[in-house]
Design a protein around this motif. Structure first.
Motif, PDB file in Angstrom:
ATOM      1  N   LYS A   1       0.823  -1.222   0.000  1.00  0.00           N
ATOM      2  CA  LYS A   1       0.000   0.000   0.000  1.00  0.00           C
ATOM      3  C   LYS A   1       0.856   1.271   0.000  1.00  0.00           C
ATOM      4  CE  LYS A   1      -4.118  -1.804   0.322  1.00  0.00           C
ATOM      5  NZ  LYS A   1      -5.036  -1.571  -0.809  1.00  0.00           N
TER       6      LYS A   1
ATOM      7  N   LYS B   1       8.110  -3.207   1.400  1.00  0.00           N
ATOM      8  CA  LYS B   1       7.114  -4.009   0.646  1.00  0.00           C
ATOM      9  C   LYS B   1       6.189  -3.072  -0.163  1.00  0.00           C
ATOM     10  CE  LYS B   1       8.214  -7.991   2.753  1.00  0.00           C
ATOM     11  NZ  LYS B   1       9.543  -7.597   3.242  1.00  0.00           N
ATOM     12  N   THR B   2       6.817  -2.314  -1.041  1.00  0.00           N
ATOM     13  CA  THR B   2       6.073  -1.308  -1.810  1.00  0.00           C
ATOM     14  C   THR B   2       5.192  -1.940  -2.882  1.00  0.00           C
ATOM     15  OG1 THR B   2       7.966  -1.174  -3.267  1.00  0.00           O
ATOM     16  CG2 THR B   2       7.827   0.494  -1.567  1.00  0.00           C
ATOM     17  N   LEU B   3       4.171  -1.204  -3.260  1.00  0.00           N
ATOM     18  CA  LEU B   3       3.315  -1.650  -4.363  1.00  0.00           C
ATOM     19  C   LEU B   3       4.092  -1.507  -5.670  1.00  0.00           C
ATOM     20  CD1 LEU B   3       0.479  -2.351  -5.593  1.00  0.00           C
ATOM     21  CD2 LEU B   3       0.108   0.105  -5.746  1.00  0.00           C
ATOM     22  N   LYS B   4       4.715  -0.370  -5.843  1.00  0.00           N
ATOM     23  CA  LYS B   4       5.516  -0.107  -7.043  1.00  0.00           C
ATOM     24  C   LYS B   4       6.421   1.073  -6.775  1.00  0.00           C
ATOM     25  CE  LYS B   4       3.773   2.417 -10.444  1.00  0.00           C
ATOM     26  NZ  LYS B   4       3.037   2.910 -11.566  1.00  0.00           N
TER      27      LYS B   4
ATOM     28  N   LEU C   1      -0.337  -4.270 -10.382  1.00  0.00           N
ATOM     29  CA  LEU C   1       0.839  -3.390 -10.413  1.00  0.00           C
ATOM     30  C   LEU C   1       2.024  -3.998  -9.675  1.00  0.00           C
ATOM     31  CD1 LEU C   1      -0.706   0.116  -9.691  1.00  0.00           C
ATOM     32  CD2 LEU C   1       0.337  -0.655 -11.791  1.00  0.00           C
ATOM     33  N   GLY C   2       3.182  -3.802 -10.254  1.00  0.00           N
ATOM     34  CA  GLY C   2       4.412  -4.171  -9.557  1.00  0.00           C
ATOM     35  C   GLY C   2       4.634  -5.658  -9.398  1.00  0.00           C
TER      36      GLY C   2
ATOM     37  N   GLY D   1       4.807  -3.099 -14.448  1.00  0.00           N
ATOM     38  CA  GLY D   1       5.850  -3.599 -13.538  1.00  0.00           C
ATOM     39  C   GLY D   1       6.238  -2.560 -12.487  1.00  0.00           C
ATOM     40  N   GLY D   2       5.988  -1.298 -12.783  1.00  0.00           N
ATOM     41  CA  GLY D   2       6.233  -0.246 -11.806  1.00  0.00           C
ATOM     42  C   GLY D   2       7.654  -0.230 -11.262  1.00  0.00           C
ATOM     43  N   GLY D   3       8.613  -0.545 -12.108  1.00  0.00           N
ATOM     44  CA  GLY D   3      10.009  -0.512 -11.674  1.00  0.00           C
ATOM     45  C   GLY D   3      10.406  -1.709 -10.831  1.00  0.00           C
ATOM     46  N   LYS D   4       9.468  -2.638 -10.599  1.00  0.00           N
ATOM     47  CA  LYS D   4       9.787  -3.800  -9.751  1.00  0.00           C
ATOM     48  C   LYS D   4      10.060  -5.063 -10.556  1.00  0.00           C
ATOM     49  CE  LYS D   4       7.737  -4.298  -5.730  1.00  0.00           C
ATOM     50  NZ  LYS D   4       6.630  -4.517  -4.794  1.00  0.00           N
TER      51      LYS D   4
END
Lengths: 357, 315
Positions: free
Chosen positions: A169, A209-212, B176-177, B258-261
């Motif tokens: 989140k 633990k990021t979403l993106k 996302l991600g 992918g949001g950079g992940k």
């Protein structure tokens, strides 16, 4: 005789009129007929404000502003790729890049005698090749209502974002983004590292633990709106824009260590060597640091102006006073990363490896 | 005579024979072939200039050392390749790229084949309308498609609200991600192309084959398994390879979803150019991507030939 005297008087009057016109502010303004000034800047609101406020003024002098958008890192890459044929005349430069520009030969010296608005800037903001343009306050933006729902207190440090209730989140800036290097450096500092040792920051980011990782700031606004995130590391301008979109968000200036609270990221402008439009570029710099433009730009963009007159007027606004640190003592407490000590490709490499692991 | 009906038809055009270029033309001789061969010349020039030359340039670029700020050394060396092949980071990026591309290819082909089959076998005007819809969808830029997907799968988006309301999921599905999200994005990117490709494959198989099998007692599943799929297999394989190649080089879906992940090779190449300004290393990574794609394609062709040879032996 009378005719000679009459001619003399007429000539004198004409000479006086010409001299008066030449000295008047109207004629002092340079004309830029047919000049297209290419400005490398961020996209979105950043570009829009410039286009709205500065393009008409430049058009009134016969010129046209053209914007080449992208993050300053991307624009620097374009500058290198152009191999001596400047793809733009003026460029927005991040503090993180000042070291790169010092090592390379891409900028022209700035003629401050042609930048009268420079008198409202501090001396350190008027460097030989760079003039300060704005500052952002990199912090945490969080959804107050969602935090209440989750029973969490407002975050005060980056570590607070590692709460298990916030898994998936939270968003932080990608190193690719405008705030990426500042965010990475700040987290390294907050975790006990520094410019030379970002490993603690890497561990901190992993724990979040990021979403993106966001690449453009508008993704922060959209992700708050869509309910995908509850908190984000971003500059207060993005928090402000999210707030204006009706989201119940607040900005926090994270505690970095006992002496430092908040993170400052400075923006600069430079004139690119080889430009055929140096005079127009200097005109642009002067307009950019004008008090009225600085205030308008800062209010819409949520950044801190560099013009002292504009800073005073901005502090009078209750929303900005609440979201930003505008008092001199607060600003003095902020972290300024020393990018002369930073090896950016090394930071990028460490970031990429963290992502893959 | 019935045998006349079964006799093979003469080819409409004579097969290309480039020997004619070496000998004098005689009136009326090889005229068609020469015209056809000359028509290949512009394509050949474009191929050499745009593909071979540009590939040669970046492969040559990969054989120099980066000196910082876009400058490269003049000496030829293979240090970049040594680094790429000895550093697990780069190999893992390659593995992630191959993995998401393979998963997306399989998913796309599984989704596309039934759609293509139904459209190819439809006798109504709906077939053309559906096909036109698919063609139109391929014209929509991938950025718009991906943003649509992101809005659809947002936590408070339509899909998640529906899935949650129906009790199918307990928590919103997050695209996302994640690698899963990138796979979905790549499938969305390639699905239209795959349907069009497979449609043309199914079209080449006479409907009478399926009808004959059904007349002989095979059910639909058996017809699909024993008649349709074997006949479509070469087309499916080639289509699958094309979709795989598209996915391997895809940047937008991986970058946005992918949001950079999710660090695929195209993303790493972009970062190496834009952030690190290391052109030689970026060229090396691009060469790695190219060689990986060629290797997968050659391996697939080899396996297909072996399969076909094996089938002939069994027959």
């Amino acid at each position: 005789m009378p005719s000679i005297l009459g001619n003399f008087l007429r000539l004198s009057a004409a000479a006086f009129a010409v001299a008066t016109l030449a000295a008047s502010p109207l004629s002092a303004q340079q004309r830029f007929d047919g000049v297209t000034l290419r400005v490398a800047t961020f996209g979105g609101v950043w570009r829009d404000i410039m286009d709205k406020e500065l393009s008409p003024k430049f058009a009134a002098l016969g010129g046209k502003l053209e914007f080449i958008t992208g993050s300053p890192q991307v624009n620097f890459a374009k500058l290198i790729a152009a191999r001596g044929r400047p793809p733009f005349d003026v460029m927005e430069i991040l503090d993180a890049q000042t070291g790169d520009f010092a090592k390379t030969d891409f900028l022209l010296p700035i003629d401050y005698s042609k930048i009268p608005n420079g008198q409202y800037l501090s001396d350190f903001q008027k460097q030989k090749m760079l003039i300060a343009s704005w500052a952002t306050q990199e912090g945490i933006c969080y959804n107050v209502d969602k935090y209440k729902e989750l029973g969490l207190p407002a975050p005060t440090t980056y570590k607070d974002l590692a709460n298990p209730a916030l898994v998936g989140k939270v968003m932080i800036p990608d190193i690719n983004s405008g705030g990426g290097l500042a965010g990475f450096g700040a987290m390294a500092y907050a975790a006990g590292g520094d410019e030379k040792n970002v490993a603690p920051g890497v561990e901190l980011i992993k724990s979040l633990k990021t979403l993106k990782f966001w690449a453009q700031g508008d993704q922060v606004v959209l992700s708050f709106q869509s309910g995908d995130i509850v908190a984000a590391v971003a500059h207060t301008g993005w928090c402000l824009r999210t707030f204006k979109q009706g989201q119940p968000v607040a900005a926090v200036h994270p505690t970095i260590n006992a002496k430092t609270t908040g993170v400052s990221k400075d923006g600069w402008l430079g004139v690119i060597k080889g430009t055929p439009n140096e005079a127009a570029a200097t005109w642009f710099l002067n307009q950019y640091v004008d008090a009225d433009y600085q205030l308008t730009f800062s209010i819409v963009g949520g950044v801190v102006p560099v013009n002292t007159k504009a800073i005073q007027r901005m502090g009078e606004d209750p929303v900005f006073a609440k979201m930003m640190q505008l008092k001199p003592e607060q600003m003095a407490q902020q972290l300024h990363i020393d990018y002369t000590k930073v090896n950016i490709p090394e930071w990028v490499d460490q970031w990429n490896r963290m992502v893959v692991k | 005579m019935p045998t006349d009906i079964a006799a093979p038809r003469a080819p409409r055009f004579k097969p290309l024979n480039f020997a004619f270029l070496r000998r004098k033309a005689t009136p009326g001789d090889e005229g068609d072939s020469r015209v056809w061969a000359l028509m290949l010349v512009p394509s050949l020039i474009v191929f050499v200039v745009l593909l071979v030359a540009s590939l040669g340039l970046f492969i040559e670029g990969s054989l120099h050392r980066d000196l910082g700020y876009g400058r490269t050394g003049t000496e030829w060396e293979i240090s970049n390749y040594l680094r790429v092949f000895t550093d697990s980071f780069y190999l893992k990026c390659l593995w992630i790229t191959v993995k998401v591309s393979a998963m997306a290819t399989i998913g796309t082909m599984l989704l596309a084949f039934p759609v293509a089959y139904v459209i190819a076998r439809l006798r109504s005007r709906w077939a053309m309308l559906l096909l036109a819809g698919i063609v139109a969808s391929t014209f929509i830029t991938i950025v718009i498609k991906v943003f649509g997907l992101m809005i659809l799968f947002a936590s408070n988006g339509f899909m998640n609200r529906t899935l949650l309301a129906l009790g199918i999921v307990g928590e919103p599905v997050v695209l996302l991600g994640s690698e899963g999200g990138v796979v979905v994005g790549l499938m969305q990117f390639t699905l239209g192309f795959a349907v069009l490709l497979l449609y043309s494959v199914v079209q080449t198989i006479p409907r009478s084959y399926e009808e004959a099998a059904q007349a002989l007692g095979a059910n639909r599943l058996r017809v699909a398994r024993r008649v349709l799929l074997p006949l479509c297999l070469p087309g499916i394989s080639v289509g699958g390879l094309m979709i795989f190649n598209m996915c391997m080089g895809a940047f937008t879906s991986a970058a946005l979803i992918g949001g950079g992940k999710v660090m695929t090779l195209p993303i790493l190449i972009q970062r190496t150019i834009m952030m690190e300004v290391k052109y030689s290393m970026a060229a090396t990574l691009a060469a790695l991507l190219l060689f990986a794609v060629i290797a997968v394609n050659l391996l697939s062709i080899f396996l297909m030939r072996r399969m076909r040879a094996g089938r002939k032996v069994i027959a």
